[in-house]
Scaffold this active site. Structure first.
Site, PDB file in Angstrom:
ATOM      1  N   GLY A 154       8.832  -4.376  -8.832  1.00  0.00           N
ATOM      2  CA  GLY A 154       9.685  -3.280  -9.267  1.00  0.00           C
ATOM      3  C   GLY A 154      11.152  -3.628  -9.071  1.00  0.00           C
ATOM      4  O   GLY A 154      11.530  -4.238  -8.068  1.00  0.00           O
ATOM      5  N   GLY A 192       0.794  -1.220   0.000  1.00  0.00           N
ATOM      6  CA  GLY A 192       0.000   0.000   0.000  1.00  0.00           C
ATOM      7  C   GLY A 192       0.828   1.273   0.000  1.00  0.00           C
ATOM      8  O   GLY A 192       2.007   1.253  -0.325  1.00  0.00           O
ATOM      9  N   PHE A 193       0.163   2.390   0.354  1.00  0.00           N
ATOM     10  CA  PHE A 193       0.737   3.730   0.252  1.00  0.00           C
ATOM     11  C   PHE A 193       1.273   3.895  -1.173  1.00  0.00           C
ATOM     12  O   PHE A 193       2.443   4.183  -1.399  1.00  0.00           O
ATOM     13  CB  PHE A 193       1.834   3.951   1.299  1.00  0.00           C
ATOM     14  CG  PHE A 193       1.915   5.393   1.740  1.00  0.00           C
ATOM     15  CD1 PHE A 193       0.886   5.962   2.470  1.00  0.00           C
ATOM     16  CD2 PHE A 193       3.000   6.183   1.413  1.00  0.00           C
ATOM     17  CE1 PHE A 193       0.931   7.303   2.866  1.00  0.00           C
ATOM     18  CE2 PHE A 193       3.055   7.528   1.787  1.00  0.00           C
ATOM     19  CZ  PHE A 193       2.016   8.071   2.530  1.00  0.00           C
ATOM     20  N   LEU A 194       0.355   3.699  -2.110  1.00  0.00           N
ATOM     21  CA  LEU A 194       0.727   3.553  -3.517  1.00  0.00           C
ATOM     22  C   LEU A 194       1.351   4.816  -4.098  1.00  0.00           C
ATOM     23  O   LEU A 194       0.958   5.931  -3.772  1.00  0.00           O
ATOM     24  CB  LEU A 194      -0.518   3.184  -4.333  1.00  0.00           C
ATOM     25  CG  LEU A 194      -1.235   1.905  -3.888  1.00  0.00           C
ATOM     26  CD1 LEU A 194      -2.471   1.678  -4.751  1.00  0.00           C
ATOM     27  CD2 LEU A 194      -0.310   0.699  -3.941  1.00  0.00           C
ATOM     28  N   HIS A 195       2.339   4.601  -4.956  1.00  0.00           N
ATOM     29  CA  HIS A 195       2.967   5.706  -5.689  1.00  0.00           C
ATOM     30  C   HIS A 195       3.147   5.272  -7.142  1.00  0.00           C
ATOM     31  O   HIS A 195       2.778   4.146  -7.513  1.00  0.00           O
ATOM     32  CB  HIS A 195       4.297   6.103  -5.032  1.00  0.00           C
ATOM     33  CG  HIS A 195       5.242   4.950  -4.854  1.00  0.00           C
ATOM     34  ND1 HIS A 195       5.869   4.323  -5.898  1.00  0.00           N
ATOM     35  CD2 HIS A 195       5.635   4.286  -3.740  1.00  0.00           C
ATOM     36  CE1 HIS A 195       6.633   3.349  -5.438  1.00  0.00           C
ATOM     37  NE2 HIS A 195       6.497   3.293  -4.123  1.00  0.00           N
ATOM     38  N   GLU A 196       3.730   6.176  -7.932  1.00  0.00           N
ATOM     39  CA  GLU A 196       3.936   5.921  -9.364  1.00  0.00           C
ATOM     40  C   GLU A 196       4.547   4.551  -9.660  1.00  0.00           C
ATOM     41  O   GLU A 196       4.237   3.928 -10.666  1.00  0.00           O
ATOM     42  CB  GLU A 196       4.882   6.981  -9.935  1.00  0.00           C
ATOM     43  CG  GLU A 196       4.214   8.289 -10.282  1.00  0.00           C
ATOM     44  CD  GLU A 196       3.224   8.139 -11.412  1.00  0.00           C
ATOM     45  OE1 GLU A 196       3.536   7.461 -12.396  1.00  0.00           O
ATOM     46  OE2 GLU A 196       2.108   8.686 -11.281  1.00  0.00           O
ATOM     47  N   HIS A 253       4.220   1.705  -8.074  1.00  0.00           N
ATOM     48  CA  HIS A 253       3.203   0.642  -8.054  1.00  0.00           C
ATOM     49  C   HIS A 253       2.294   0.753  -9.281  1.00  0.00           C
ATOM     50  O   HIS A 253       1.913  -0.250  -9.877  1.00  0.00           O
ATOM     51  CB  HIS A 253       2.310   0.777  -6.810  1.00  0.00           C
ATOM     52  CG  HIS A 253       3.030   0.651  -5.501  1.00  0.00           C
ATOM     53  ND1 HIS A 253       3.227   1.711  -4.651  1.00  0.00           N
ATOM     54  CD2 HIS A 253       3.600  -0.413  -4.907  1.00  0.00           C
ATOM     55  CE1 HIS A 253       3.875   1.298  -3.575  1.00  0.00           C
ATOM     56  NE2 HIS A 253       4.132   0.021  -3.707  1.00  0.00           N
ATOM     57  N   SER A 275       7.731   4.382  -0.910  1.00  0.00           N
ATOM     58  CA  SER A 275       6.778   4.804   0.126  1.00  0.00           C
ATOM     59  C   SER A 275       7.528   5.465   1.275  1.00  0.00           C
ATOM     60  O   SER A 275       6.977   6.265   2.011  1.00  0.00           O
ATOM     61  CB  SER A 275       5.995   3.611   0.658  1.00  0.00           C
ATOM     62  OG  SER A 275       5.358   2.955  -0.399  1.00  0.00           O
ATOM     63  N   ARG A 276       8.788   5.117   1.455  1.00  0.00           N
ATOM     64  CA  ARG A 276       9.546   5.642   2.597  1.00  0.00           C
ATOM     65  C   ARG A 276      10.128   7.032   2.337  1.00  0.00           C
ATOM     66  O   ARG A 276      10.669   7.639   3.267  1.00  0.00           O
ATOM     67  CB  ARG A 276      10.662   4.668   2.987  1.00  0.00           C
ATOM     68  CG  ARG A 276      10.139   3.385   3.618  1.00  0.00           C
ATOM     69  CD  ARG A 276      11.261   2.551   4.186  1.00  0.00           C
ATOM     70  NE  ARG A 276      10.785   1.431   4.989  1.00  0.00           N
ATOM     71  CZ  ARG A 276      10.626   0.172   4.549  1.00  0.00           C
ATOM     72  NH1 ARG A 276      10.885  -0.102   3.294  1.00  0.00           N
ATOM     73  NH2 ARG A 276      10.200  -0.776   5.351  1.00  0.00           N
TER      74      ARG A 276
END
Ligand code: PAF
Length: 283
Positions: free
Chosen positions: A147, A31-35, A37, A186-187
């Site tokens: 990824g 989760g905490f999705l970004h580009e 993902h 995400s971090r």
């Protein structure tokens, strides 16, 4: 987009899809999705009839002093992003459903984990393969998407799929970067303003190392030392490792030849950043 929280319900749904011949692409995430993902989803949507994403922050892959409780979460936003990206089925189990019994097994990875992140995060990959085996059984995908930023994870999953004969194709997708080269993670939200300015030097350092190799440098020590000095000079982070290894086997190199990975991990105040570049070197 269908959302499931129960693994039994999801399994039933998947069986129905498979019985009418649908192919399934699977994007496992925390989760905490970004580009990064969303790029995996894009690829899965292009290559499969149905794309299933899981969102589960897996407690088993966090060490006692790691950031399980503080790991960033935003399930509402994730749902919106997943839907927009074209996810057909979102699986969001809670911990009690995924680990609903006492731990009767401990799966321990014996290879490809004694260096890089595996070395500084003992037990991490044992937790990753445990949850992935469970998810592979529940979802039964034709293809699974990861990824390349987590290159060691790809290397371990490659070995998992081969060793346990999962009929799944592993698809490795290029790292998505910010304009200044910082790998999406995400971090990254944990970086201070100053650290955010320093963080792109990780990628610059990797590019520099890559350049050296392409220009004929064949001494592993000299390359890693140069990167070490460059990172120390340009960032306030603490270097965890800088390694040049074979890929995907992650063995030490007697000569820089074939497919190799140059990988780096730097600990900032709250964020531990990793990055890598993979290249093929001729004679
Ligand atoms: O890469 C991640 O986000 C996790 O390690 C994974 C593959 C979803 C397993 O929990």
């Amino acid at each position: 987009m269908d959302i499931f929280t129960s693994k039994m319900d999801l399994q039933r749904h998947v069986q129905a899809l498979k019985s009418v011949g649908k192919t399934i692409g699977f994007v496992p995430t925390m989760g905490f999705l970004h580009e990064g993902h969303l790029k995996l989803v894009e690829r899965s949507v292009a290559e499969n009839d149905i794309t299933i994403m899981s969102i589960f922050v897996n407690p088993l892959q966090f060490g006692p002093n790691e950031d399980y409780d503080a790991y960033p979460r935003n399930p509402d936003k994730d749902q919106v992003l997943a839907k927009q990206a074209g996810v057909d089925v979102l699986f969001m189990p809670d911990s009690s459903d995924m680990y609903d019994q006492e731990h009767a097994f401990h799966i321990h990875v014996l290879q490809r984990t004694d260096r890089l992140c595996g070395k500084s995060r003992p037990g991490h990959f044992d937790g990753v393969v445990t949850i992935l085996m469970k998810l592979f059984h529940i979802v039964g995908p034709n293809r699974v998407y990861f990824g390349l930023k987590d290159a060691q994870q790809i290397s371990v999953v490659d070995s998992l799929i081969n060793y346990f004969d999962f009929p799944i194709e592993l698809v490795a997708v290029e790292t998505v970067r910010e304009q200044d080269g910082l790998a999406r993670s995400s971090r990254n939200v944990y970086l201070t303003n100053l650290e955010r300015k320093e963080a792109p030097y990780l990628y610059k350092a990797l590019k520099m190392g890559e350049q050296q190799i392409l220009q004929g440098e064949r001494n592993v020590e000299r390359i890693t030392q140069m990167i070490h000095e460059y990172i120390e000079k340009n960032t306030s982070g603490k270097i965890d490792y800088i390694e040049l290894l074979s890929f995907p086997e992650l063995r030490s190199l007697s000569s820089i030849q074939g497919k190799v990975i140059l990988a780096i991990a730097v600990q900032f105040t709250r964020a531990r950043l990793i990055d890598n570049t993979i290249l093929t070197v001729g004679n």
